[in-house]
Write a protein that holds these residues in place. Structure first.
Motif, mmCIF file in Angstrom:
data_model
loop_
_atom_site.group_PDB
_atom_site.id
_atom_site.type_symbol
_atom_site.label_atom_id
_atom_site.label_comp_id
_atom_site.label_asym_id
_atom_site.label_seq_id
_atom_site.Cartn_x
_atom_site.Cartn_y
_atom_site.Cartn_z
ATOM 1 N N GLY A 165 0.798 -1.210 0.000
ATOM 2 C CA GLY A 165 0.000 0.000 0.000
ATOM 3 C C GLY A 165 0.832 1.261 0.000
ATOM 4 N N ILE A 166 1.953 1.218 -0.712
ATOM 5 C CA ILE A 166 2.835 2.379 -0.826
ATOM 6 C C ILE A 166 3.112 2.644 -2.296
ATOM 7 C CG2 ILE A 166 3.875 1.998 1.435
ATOM 8 C CD1 ILE A 166 6.260 0.699 0.070
ATOM 9 N N SER A 167 3.828 3.699 -2.585
ATOM 10 C CA SER A 167 4.099 4.045 -3.971
ATOM 11 C C SER A 167 5.229 3.202 -4.551
ATOM 12 C CB SER A 167 4.470 5.529 -4.085
ATOM 13 O OG SER A 167 5.745 5.764 -3.498
ATOM 14 N N VAL A 168 5.205 3.048 -5.860
ATOM 15 C CA VAL A 168 6.298 2.363 -6.546
ATOM 16 C C VAL A 168 7.596 3.141 -6.348
ATOM 17 C CG1 VAL A 168 7.169 1.566 -8.777
ATOM 18 C CG2 VAL A 168 4.738 1.366 -8.249
ATOM 19 N N GLU A 169 7.491 4.467 -6.310
ATOM 20 C CA GLU A 169 8.680 5.289 -6.126
ATOM 21 C C GLU A 169 9.359 4.978 -4.789
ATOM 22 O OE1 GLU A 169 6.225 6.908 -9.204
ATOM 23 O OE2 GLU A 169 5.727 6.407 -7.120
ATOM 24 N N GLU A 170 8.560 4.745 -3.747
ATOM 25 C CA GLU A 170 9.151 4.420 -2.447
ATOM 26 C C GLU A 170 9.856 3.074 -2.488
ATOM 27 O OE1 GLU A 170 7.957 3.969 2.285
ATOM 28 O OE2 GLU A 170 6.473 4.698 0.847
ATOM 29 N N VAL A 171 9.229 2.095 -3.146
ATOM 30 C CA VAL A 171 9.872 0.785 -3.284
ATOM 31 C C VAL A 171 11.164 0.916 -4.080
ATOM 32 C CG1 VAL A 171 9.650 -1.534 -4.260
ATOM 33 C CG2 VAL A 171 7.710 -0.490 -3.074
ATOM 34 N N ALA A 172 11.114 1.669 -5.175
ATOM 35 C CA ALA A 172 12.303 1.836 -6.007
ATOM 36 C C ALA A 172 13.435 2.489 -5.226
ATOM 37 C CB ALA A 172 11.956 2.674 -7.239
ATOM 38 N N MET A 173 13.117 3.559 -4.512
ATOM 39 C CA MET A 173 14.152 4.283 -3.783
ATOM 40 C C MET A 173 14.772 3.424 -2.684
ATOM 41 S SD MET A 173 15.695 7.256 -3.580
ATOM 42 C CE MET A 173 14.611 8.502 -4.280
ATOM 43 N N GLN A 174 13.914 2.759 -1.893
ATOM 44 C CA GLN A 174 14.435 1.990 -0.772
ATOM 45 C C GLN A 174 15.230 0.778 -1.243
ATOM 46 O OE1 GLN A 174 14.001 2.665 2.896
ATOM 47 N NE2 GLN A 174 15.831 1.399 2.523
ATOM 48 N N THR A 175 14.732 0.049 -2.240
ATOM 49 C CA THR A 175 15.465 -1.133 -2.695
ATOM 50 C C THR A 175 16.764 -0.749 -3.386
ATOM 51 O OG1 THR A 175 14.106 -1.223 -4.727
ATOM 52 C CG2 THR A 175 13.425 -2.619 -2.883
ATOM 53 N N THR A 176 16.797 0.413 -4.008
ATOM 54 C CA THR A 176 18.046 0.895 -4.589
ATOM 55 C C THR A 176 19.060 1.216 -3.491
ATOM 56 O OG1 THR A 176 16.974 1.759 -6.574
ATOM 57 C CG2 THR A 176 19.097 2.715 -5.994
ATOM 58 N N ALA A 177 18.601 1.910 -2.469
ATOM 59 C CA ALA A 177 19.492 2.206 -1.341
ATOM 60 C C ALA A 177 19.966 0.918 -0.678
ATOM 61 C CB ALA A 177 18.773 3.092 -0.331
ATOM 62 N N ASN A 178 19.059 -0.049 -0.530
ATOM 63 C CA ASN A 178 19.433 -1.331 0.059
ATOM 64 C C ASN A 178 20.525 -2.006 -0.759
ATOM 65 O OD1 ASN A 178 17.340 -0.853 1.864
ATOM 66 N ND2 ASN A 178 15.948 -2.335 0.932
ATOM 67 N N PHE A 179 20.397 -1.931 -2.069
ATOM 68 C CA PHE A 179 21.377 -2.556 -2.949
ATOM 69 C C PHE A 179 22.774 -2.012 -2.671
ATOM 70 C CE2 PHE A 179 23.933 -2.526 -6.808
ATOM 71 C CZ PHE A 179 23.855 -3.843 -7.226
ATOM 72 N N TYR A 180 22.910 -0.702 -2.589
ATOM 73 C CA TYR A 180 24.236 -0.116 -2.393
ATOM 74 C C TYR A 180 24.741 -0.292 -0.968
ATOM 75 C CZ TYR A 180 23.873 1.751 -7.054
ATOM 76 O OH TYR A 180 23.757 1.858 -8.423
ATOM 77 N N ARG A 181 23.838 -0.433 -0.021
ATOM 78 C CA ARG A 181 24.280 -0.727 1.338
ATOM 79 C C ARG A 181 24.842 -2.136 1.437
ATOM 80 N NH1 ARG A 181 19.091 2.079 4.308
ATOM 81 N NH2 ARG A 181 20.023 4.127 4.631
ATOM 82 N N LEU A 182 24.217 -3.073 0.735
ATOM 83 C CA LEU A 182 24.695 -4.449 0.773
ATOM 84 C C LEU A 182 25.931 -4.622 -0.093
ATOM 85 C CD1 LEU A 182 24.478 -7.433 1.556
ATOM 86 C CD2 LEU A 182 22.861 -7.710 -0.349
ATOM 87 N N PHE A 183 25.824 -4.217 -1.347
ATOM 88 C CA PHE A 183 26.931 -4.386 -2.296
ATOM 89 C C PHE A 183 27.778 -3.113 -2.286
ATOM 90 C CE2 PHE A 183 23.406 -7.050 -3.951
ATOM 91 C CZ PHE A 183 23.999 -8.287 -3.790
ATOM 92 N N ARG A 184 28.510 -2.961 -1.206
ATOM 93 C CA ARG A 184 29.244 -1.707 -0.993
ATOM 94 C C ARG A 184 30.267 -1.425 -2.086
ATOM 95 N NH1 ARG A 184 28.065 -4.168 3.694
ATOM 96 N NH2 ARG A 184 29.881 -5.541 3.604
ATOM 97 N N ALA A 185 30.844 -2.486 -2.654
ATOM 98 C CA ALA A 185 31.828 -2.275 -3.715
ATOM 99 C C ALA A 185 31.190 -1.724 -4.980
ATOM 100 C CB ALA A 185 32.549 -3.593 -4.026
ATOM 101 N N ALA A 186 29.857 -1.815 -5.089
ATOM 102 C CA ALA A 186 29.177 -1.272 -6.269
ATOM 103 C C ALA A 186 28.873 0.208 -6.124
ATOM 104 C CB ALA A 186 27.869 -2.036 -6.522
ATOM 105 N N ALA A 187 28.877 0.724 -4.903
ATOM 106 C CA ALA A 187 28.488 2.114 -4.685
ATOM 107 C C ALA A 187 29.319 3.115 -5.486
ATOM 108 C CB ALA A 187 28.525 2.447 -3.195
ATOM 109 N N PRO A 188 30.654 2.954 -5.582
ATOM 110 C CA PRO A 188 31.417 3.899 -6.398
ATOM 111 C C PRO A 188 31.048 3.857 -7.881
ATOM 112 C CG PRO A 188 32.859 2.712 -4.896
ATOM 113 C CD PRO A 188 31.531 2.019 -4.859
ATOM 114 N N GLU A 189 30.414 2.752 -8.313
ATOM 115 C CA GLU A 189 30.031 2.638 -9.718
ATOM 116 C C GLU A 189 28.692 3.294 -10.012
ATOM 117 O OE1 GLU A 189 32.215 1.353 -11.784
ATOM 118 O OE2 GLU A 189 33.524 0.940 -10.081
#
Length: 284
Positions: free
Chosen positions: A242-266
């Motif tokens: 019951g939330i916006s797609v934009e919120e899902v996109a933003m949070q899962t993107t942030a989660n990705f870079y928090r987990l895959f820290r070596a990808a953040a500089p890319e």
């Protein structure tokens, strides 16, 4: 702004944009997919996946050995580490345990013992490299969790990719520092238990993926999957929560870079700016 956190770009179906990888990625980019994690499933295939990443700035890679692949010689921990470091992998995997086909195809599927030892070596390699692990698990719940507890550091963590287990397993993995990645399966009519996972796992512990060219989401079932359809996965999760797609996109993107820290500089400058403005990735 989306991330496809698990796709097999070296296995593109020839029916997808005429087999043209650049066109396939462009189609995803046009829908806001800004980063792709291309998965290595054998060490021998990692150089080919790495070649794709060299041609596309928004592609990063992993290095691992899938539990269902038969190999001539099981790689030692040092060999796994050497390949991951040489080709700039941001994670180890996909690795794990899959017992689903053992009774059906025992002559071609690695035994439980082989799978466990292979998985253990990759977990140790990941810990020594301080890289997260990408885990494939099927019909091996307790052994998967036991090996995670024994051989992974919660501060480094990992992800249970293409998750198809129940909420209890998801919660146990999250307690040990892991993320849960949902694929197109969450959109399937008979996947209500998985939609419960989508609703109840904390949003800051979810990732989205396609696992393309496999498991295309509704309304594309039966077609070869492609990264652009990670958007449908996000839309399903948004509807369930019951939330916006934009919120899902933003949070899962942030989660990705928090987990895959070596990808953040890319990450692109545009993506880093958006995430900083939204309160994510401070200082990235």
């Amino acid at each position: 702004m989306f991330v496809d956190s698990h796709c097999h770009l070296d296995r593109l179906d020839p029916r997808t944009h005429g087999g043209d990888l650049a066109a396939t990625l462009d189609a995803a980019r046009a829908r806001g997919v800004k980063q792709f994690l291309a998965i290595g499933v054998t060490l021998e295939e990692v150089p080919g996946v790495a070649a794709i990443a060299r041609e596309h700035d928004d592609v990063v890679i992993s290095a691992g050995v899938h539990p269902l692949h038969s190999v001539d010689r099981e790689p030692e921990i040092e060999a796994i580490k050497e390949v991951a470091e040489r080709f700039g992998a941001v994670a180890i995997g996909e690795c794990g345990l899959d017992y689903h086909y053992l009774e059906r195809s025992p002559e071609t599927v690695p035994s439980r013992e082989v799978q466990r030892e292979r998985f253990r070596r990759q977990l140790i390699a990941a810990t020594e490299l301080e890289l997260p692990v990408i885990i494939h698990t099927r019909e091996a719940r307790e052994e998967t969790l036991a090996l995670i507890r024994e051989h992974t550091d919660p501060a480094i963590g990992g992800v249970l990719h293409c998750f198809t287990e129940d909420l209890d397993m998801a919660r146990e993995a999250v307690r040990h520092g892991f993320y849960i990645s949902l694929s197109g399966i969450v959109t399937f009519r008979n996947a209500e238990a998985l939609r419960e996972v989508a609703r109840r796992v904390p949003l800051d512990r979810l990732l989205i993926e396609t696992d393309s060219p496999y498991l295309a989401p509704v309304p594309h079932r039966g077609k070869p999957n492609e990264p652009t359809w990670v958007v449908e996965v996000a839309e399903c999760i948004a509807a369930e929560r019951g939330i916006s797609v934009e919120e899902v996109a933003m949070q899962t993107t942030a989660n990705f870079y928090r987990l895959f820290r070596a990808a953040a500089p890319e990450a692109s400058a545009e993506m880093r700016e958006i995430l900083r403005d939204a309160g994510f990735l401070q200082g990235a």
